[in-house]
Design a protein around this motif. Structure first.
Motif, PDB file in Angstrom:
ATOM      1  N   LEU A 158     -18.419  23.403  28.273  1.00 37.07           N
ATOM      2  CA  LEU A 158     -19.280  22.305  28.652  1.00 37.07           C
ATOM      3  C   LEU A 158     -18.713  21.673  29.923  1.00 37.07           C
ATOM      4  O   LEU A 158     -17.499  21.675  30.132  1.00 37.07           O
ATOM      5  N   LYS A 159     -19.550  21.135  30.767  1.00 37.38           N
ATOM      6  CA  LYS A 159     -19.077  20.465  31.971  1.00 37.38           C
ATOM      7  C   LYS A 159     -18.446  19.130  31.580  1.00 37.38           C
ATOM      8  O   LYS A 159     -18.889  18.458  30.652  1.00 37.38           O
ATOM      9  N   ARG A 160     -17.449  18.761  32.339  1.00 34.15           N
ATOM     10  CA  ARG A 160     -16.712  17.525  32.063  1.00 34.15           C
ATOM     11  C   ARG A 160     -17.635  16.299  32.067  1.00 34.15           C
ATOM     12  O   ARG A 160     -17.464  15.385  31.264  1.00 34.15           O
ATOM     13  N   GLU A 161     -18.602  16.280  32.966  1.00 38.64           N
ATOM     14  CA  GLU A 161     -19.482  15.115  33.059  1.00 38.64           C
ATOM     15  C   GLU A 161     -20.327  14.896  31.800  1.00 38.64           C
ATOM     16  O   GLU A 161     -20.816  13.793  31.558  1.00 38.64           O
ATOM     17  N   HIS A 162     -20.483  15.936  30.975  1.00 41.09           N
ATOM     18  CA  HIS A 162     -21.232  15.783  29.726  1.00 41.09           C
ATOM     19  C   HIS A 162     -20.463  14.968  28.682  1.00 41.09           C
ATOM     20  O   HIS A 162     -21.056  14.427  27.753  1.00 41.09           O
ATOM     21  N   LEU A 163     -19.147  14.895  28.846  1.00 35.80           N
ATOM     22  CA  LEU A 163     -18.335  14.188  27.853  1.00 35.80           C
ATOM     23  C   LEU A 163     -18.698  12.710  27.772  1.00 35.80           C
ATOM     24  O   LEU A 163     -18.734  12.134  26.683  1.00 35.80           O
ATOM     25  N   LYS A 164     -18.974  12.094  28.898  1.00 35.86           N
ATOM     26  CA  LYS A 164     -19.336  10.668  28.909  1.00 35.86           C
ATOM     27  C   LYS A 164     -20.641  10.445  28.142  1.00 35.86           C
ATOM     28  O   LYS A 164     -20.751   9.510  27.351  1.00 35.86           O
ATOM     29  N   THR A 165     -21.602  11.312  28.369  1.00 36.79           N
ATOM     30  CA  THR A 165     -22.885  11.198  27.670  1.00 36.79           C
ATOM     31  C   THR A 165     -22.704  11.360  26.166  1.00 36.79           C
ATOM     32  O   THR A 165     -23.282  10.609  25.377  1.00 36.79           O
ATOM     33  N   ILE A 166     -21.885  12.327  25.769  1.00 39.53           N
ATOM     34  CA  ILE A 166     -21.621  12.545  24.341  1.00 39.53           C
ATOM     35  C   ILE A 166     -20.914  11.331  23.753  1.00 39.53           C
ATOM     36  O   ILE A 166     -21.275  10.850  22.673  1.00 39.53           O
ATOM     37  N   SER A 167     -19.924  10.815  24.477  1.00 42.14           N
ATOM     38  CA  SER A 167     -19.193   9.632  24.022  1.00 42.14           C
ATOM     39  C   SER A 167     -20.129   8.443  23.814  1.00 42.14           C
ATOM     40  O   SER A 167     -20.050   7.742  22.804  1.00 42.14           O
ATOM     41  N   GLU A 168     -21.016   8.227  24.769  1.00 40.33           N
ATOM     42  CA  GLU A 168     -21.961   7.111  24.670  1.00 40.33           C
ATOM     43  C   GLU A 168     -23.007   7.343  23.588  1.00 40.33           C
ATOM     44  O   GLU A 168     -23.383   6.422  22.865  1.00 40.33           O
ATOM     45  N   THR A 169     -23.476   8.579  23.470  1.00 40.54           N
ATOM     46  CA  THR A 169     -24.509   8.904  22.480  1.00 40.54           C
ATOM     47  C   THR A 169     -24.019   8.673  21.059  1.00 40.54           C
ATOM     48  O   THR A 169     -24.743   8.132  20.218  1.00 40.54           O
ATOM     49  N   PHE A 170     -22.773   9.077  20.799  1.00 37.84           N
ATOM     50  CA  PHE A 170     -22.252   8.995  19.435  1.00 37.84           C
ATOM     51  C   PHE A 170     -21.233   7.864  19.248  1.00 37.84           C
ATOM     52  O   PHE A 170     -20.618   7.761  18.190  1.00 37.84           O
ATOM     53  N   ASN A 171     -21.071   7.043  20.294  1.00 38.46           N
ATOM     54  CA  ASN A 171     -20.130   5.927  20.229  1.00 38.46           C
ATOM     55  C   ASN A 171     -18.756   6.393  19.740  1.00 38.46           C
ATOM     56  O   ASN A 171     -18.206   5.878  18.763  1.00 38.46           O
ATOM     57  N   CYS A 172     -18.229   7.414  20.424  1.00 37.59           N
ATOM     58  CA  CYS A 172     -16.934   7.961  20.054  1.00 37.59           C
ATOM     59  C   CYS A 172     -16.002   7.926  21.263  1.00 37.59           C
ATOM     60  O   CYS A 172     -16.429   7.658  22.384  1.00 37.59           O
ATOM     61  N   SER A 173     -14.761   8.220  21.035  1.00 33.69           N
ATOM     62  CA  SER A 173     -13.728   8.133  22.058  1.00 33.69           C
ATOM     63  C   SER A 173     -13.898   9.182  23.157  1.00 33.69           C
ATOM     64  O   SER A 173     -13.861  10.384  22.890  1.00 33.69           O
ATOM     65  N   PHE A 174     -14.073   8.702  24.380  1.00 32.53           N
ATOM     66  CA  PHE A 174     -14.126   9.598  25.533  1.00 32.53           C
ATOM     67  C   PHE A 174     -12.789  10.310  25.695  1.00 32.53           C
ATOM     68  O   PHE A 174     -12.747  11.504  25.989  1.00 32.53           O
ATOM     69  N   SER A 175     -11.694   9.586  25.479  1.00 32.44           N
ATOM     70  CA  SER A 175     -10.355  10.164  25.629  1.00 32.44           C
ATOM     71  C   SER A 175     -10.143  11.347  24.694  1.00 32.44           C
ATOM     72  O   SER A 175      -9.560  12.354  25.082  1.00 32.44           O
ATOM     73  N   GLU A 176     -10.606  11.227  23.464  1.00 30.93           N
ATOM     74  CA  GLU A 176     -10.470  12.325  22.505  1.00 30.93           C
ATOM     75  C   GLU A 176     -11.267  13.539  22.971  1.00 30.93           C
ATOM     76  O   GLU A 176     -10.775  14.668  22.936  1.00 30.93           O
ATOM     77  N   LEU A 177     -12.490  13.301  23.413  1.00 29.83           N
ATOM     78  CA  LEU A 177     -13.321  14.412  23.900  1.00 29.83           C
ATOM     79  C   LEU A 177     -12.685  15.073  25.116  1.00 29.83           C
ATOM     80  O   LEU A 177     -12.655  16.300  25.221  1.00 29.83           O
ATOM     81  N   GLU A 178     -12.153  14.248  26.013  1.00 26.80           N
ATOM     82  CA  GLU A 178     -11.532  14.781  27.224  1.00 26.80           C
ATOM     83  C   GLU A 178     -10.284  15.601  26.884  1.00 26.80           C
ATOM     84  O   GLU A 178     -10.048  16.660  27.474  1.00 26.80           O
TER      85      GLU A 178
END
Length: 96
Positions: free
Chosen positions: A42-62
């Motif tokens: 997945l592209k890195r820029e998608h992580l922010k959208t996923i984090s916001e969509t599911f209200n989860c930690s961006f740092s963990e996803l990154e």
């Protein structure tokens, strides 16, 4: 846990279909299926959208995203595990 597994867990625990999340991310649902099974990155820029969509930690996803990239580099290397240990020592040294 891999990034793909985490995304699938987040999506399913929120009762969302692949096609819904794929639409939010503006990718194909077939591509998302491959992301969730760790066949496509997945592209890195998608992580922010996923984090916001599911209200989860961006740092963990990154961290999971970076871990997948590192794994892809060392997985077929005979000295891959040793290289990771060296990198860990270098990271600790740099943070001092």
């Amino acid at each position: 846990m891999t990034l793909g597994q985490k995304i699938k867990e987040l999506r399913e625990s929120n009762g969302m279909f692949q096609r819904q999340l794929a639409s939010i991310l503006e990718i194909g649902d077939g591509f998302l299926s491959k992301v969730e099974s760790d066949q496509k990155p997945l592209k890195r820029e998608h992580l922010k959208t996923i984090s916001e969509t599911f209200n989860c930690s961006f740092s963990e996803l990154e961290a999971l995203w970076i871990g997948s990239k590192v794994y892809d580099i060392v997985k077929d290397e005979k000295e891959g595990l040793n290289a990771l240990k060296v990198a860990e020592k270098q990271m600790k040294y740099e943070k001092k």
